[in-house]
Design an enzyme around this catalytic site. Structure first.
Site, PDB file in Angstrom:
ATOM      1  N   CYS A 143       4.870  27.639  53.338  1.00  0.00           N
ATOM      2  CA  CYS A 143       4.186  29.112  54.167  1.00  0.00           C
ATOM      3  C   CYS A 143       3.059  29.036  54.763  1.00  0.00           C
ATOM      4  CB  CYS A 143       3.608  29.634  52.500  1.00  0.00           C
ATOM      5  SG  CYS A 143       4.816  29.889  51.327  1.00  0.00           S
ATOM      6  N   THR A 171      17.820  47.054  37.920  1.00  0.00           N
ATOM      7  CA  THR A 171      19.239  46.530  37.377  1.00  0.00           C
ATOM      8  C   THR A 171      19.024  44.808  37.621  1.00  0.00           C
ATOM      9  OG1 THR A 171      20.218  48.510  38.469  1.00  0.00           O
ATOM     10  CG2 THR A 171      21.408  46.658  38.231  1.00  0.00           C
ATOM     11  N   ASN A 231       2.666  21.703  45.021  1.00  0.00           N
ATOM     12  CA  ASN A 231       3.950  21.697  45.992  1.00  0.00           C
ATOM     13  C   ASN A 231       3.498  20.743  47.202  1.00  0.00           C
ATOM     14  OD1 ASN A 231       1.662  24.082  45.826  1.00  0.00           O
ATOM     15  ND2 ASN A 231       2.384  24.502  47.893  1.00  0.00           N
TER      16      ASN A 231
HETATM   17  C1  PLP Z   1       7.941  27.735  46.047  1.00  0.00           C
HETATM   18  C2  PLP Z   1       6.703  28.153  45.034  1.00  0.00           C
HETATM   19  C3  PLP Z   1       6.077  29.357  44.749  1.00  0.00           C
HETATM   20  C4  PLP Z   1       6.978  30.642  45.229  1.00  0.00           C
HETATM   21  O1  PLP Z   1       8.325  30.828  44.762  1.00  0.00           O
HETATM   22  P1  PLP Z   1       9.268  31.841  45.502  1.00  0.00           P
HETATM   23  O2  PLP Z   1      10.566  31.699  44.456  1.00  0.00           O
HETATM   24  O3  PLP Z   1       9.881  31.094  46.606  1.00  0.00           O
HETATM   25  O4  PLP Z   1       8.649  33.189  45.579  1.00  0.00           O
HETATM   26  C5  PLP Z   1       5.145  29.404  43.980  1.00  0.00           C
HETATM   27  N1  PLP Z   1       4.260  28.238  43.677  1.00  0.00           N
HETATM   28  C6  PLP Z   1       4.770  27.016  44.036  1.00  0.00           C
HETATM   29  C7  PLP Z   1       4.083  25.921  43.398  1.00  0.00           C
HETATM   30  C8  PLP Z   1       6.000  26.936  44.710  1.00  0.00           C
HETATM   31  O5  PLP Z   1       6.359  25.740  45.005  1.00  0.00           O
END
Ligand code: PLP
Length: 400
Positions: free
Chosen positions: A326, A238, A152
């Site tokens: 994050c 749900t 990421n």
């Molecule tokens: C965005 C991301 C996540 C988190 O996913 P969410 O759907 O936002 O909880 C986890 N791992 C990677 C590599 C990401 O890019």
């Protein structure tokens, strides 16, 4: 209003019009519960089955191997805790890397507090896991290896074929977080030995709050949520029909247009990298070519702060990020760049630029120009830069 150029697609993406249109009826006309037996319920159930089938096919998996969740974070938590819990009598050793997404790293940190032993693999300067180290570290009591697929923050794509092979030879389960690589890098569970895969919708122009975990047939895992027995009794609650329908559509569109979009993004990525690296004292983080995510650029600009670059660019209408979304609100240097050998100061001077299928050549050219202007101004003001010049000056004097 000033045009805004969004280059933070690693954090999240715009919902595709085709996806939005597909989701809409499930809020007002077809709002049934997929578990209900009446007509509305059947409509919901069928829409969900269709989405599950699209996503299963996109991985060359079967429908029963796809468990819908609330996103990447939940899928990662589910995979890691679920496997750790179920196999605790077999072993309590798990392996991951130092560069995982926080939702993986912090899940492992929690497992440590519960008496599990975790090994965090090192990576090289480009962000690749050392396969020899992995081989040597697997023990008889190792139950799971979890390695991120496409990164990421720095875009490095791990060789999951090789990692999968090692895990198979050593009889250890293998999980990968593929949130960033999904529909950008081909994934075939019949060709690659992978037991669990995390994917989500909002990184591929689908809605936020929905994702999936692929669990290979035959693998046992402790259920995440107990209740009415939805999702093959593994994740009760749900079903989020509109979200799941949107996820299915976003995967369908992304797979349909994958070749074209990946090619386009790769070209723009490489043009921008070439352009930005013309500046002195800049360095690309991660690797180049096909082992880098087609939409990811991460560059260190010496003598400046990533946050300052980001704020200045934002005023000019260009939206980028420092590291991952994050951690960008904390002042700790990126754990990823640190693991790749960058000093704290360099890690602080890094920005991440992530493209999407909507990014145009014009967007890239405009943004690169603005980035260069901002860096030039900030370096003139920077105490780091001034200190360095003074230091060089002193060194020069000593040399004389
Ligand atoms: C965005 C991301 C996540 C988190 O996913 P969410 O759907 O936002 O909880 C986890 N791992 C990677 C590599 C990401 O890019």
């Amino acid at each position: 209003m000033q045009k805004r150029i969004y280059l933070d697609n690693g954090a999240t993406t715009r919902v595709d019009d085709e996806v939005f249109d597909e989701m809409l009826p499930f809020f007002k006309e077809n709002y049934g519960n997929a578990a209900s037996l009446h007509s509305q319920g059947v409509v919901a159930d069928e829409a969900m089955k269709k989405a599950r089938n699209i996503i299963a096919k996109s991985l060359n998996a079967s429908d029963e191997e796809i468990i819908f969740t609330s996103g990447g974070t939940e899928s990662n938590n589910f995979a890691i805790k679920g496997i750790a819990q179920l196999n605790k009598n077999k072993g309590k050793h798990l392996i991951t890397t130092k560069i995982e997404h926080d939702c993986v790293l912090n899940t492992f940190k929690w497992l440590e507090s519960q008496g599990y032993q975790i090994t965090y693999l090192n990576v090289d300067s480009k962000g690749f896991v050392n396969l020899e180290e992995l081989k040597n570290i697997i023990r008889p009591d190792t139950i799971l290896v979890s390695v991120i697929h496409g990164h990421n923050e720095v875009g490095t794509i791990q060789d999951i074929d090789a990692i999968g092979k090692i895990c198979k030879e050593k009889n250890v389960l293998f999980h990968t977080d593929a949130c960033q690589s999904y529909t950008k890098v081909e994934m075939d569970v019949k060709k690659t030995n992978v037991d669990l895969i995390t994917i989500n919708a909002h990184k591929i122009h689908g809605p936020k709050g929905v994702g999936a975990l692929y669990i290979k047939k035959g693998i046992e895992i402790t259920p995440l949520l107990h209740g009415g027995g939805q999702e093959f009794k593994l994740r009760s609650g749900t079903s989020n029909i509109s979200g799941i329908v949107g996820f299915g559509k976003s995967a369908e569109v992304a797979i349909r247009d994958m070749k074209k979009n990946v090619e386009k993004m790769k070209n723009l990525r490489d043009d921008m990298i070439t352009d930005l690296l013309k500046m002195p004292h800049t360095e690309l983080n991660g690797t180049i070519g096909d082992e880098r995510l087609c939409n990811n650029i991460n560059i260190t600009f010496d003598f400046v702060e990533g946050e300052a670059i980001l704020m200045h660019l934002d005023m000019l209408g260009v939206e980028v990020s420092t590291g991952s979304a994050c951690s960008s609100k904390s002042l700790k240097p990126s754990h990823v760049l640190t693991a790749m050998g960058k000093h704290a100061e360099q890690a602080h001077g890094s920005i991440r630029i992530t493209l999407s299928k909507y990014t145009s050549k014009k967007d890239i050219e405009f943004s690169a120009k603005k980035i260069k202007e901002v860096i030039t101004i900030l370096r003139k003001l920077s105490p780091l830069s001034a200190r360095r010049t003074a230091k060089n000056f002193r060194e020069d004097k000593h040399g004389n």
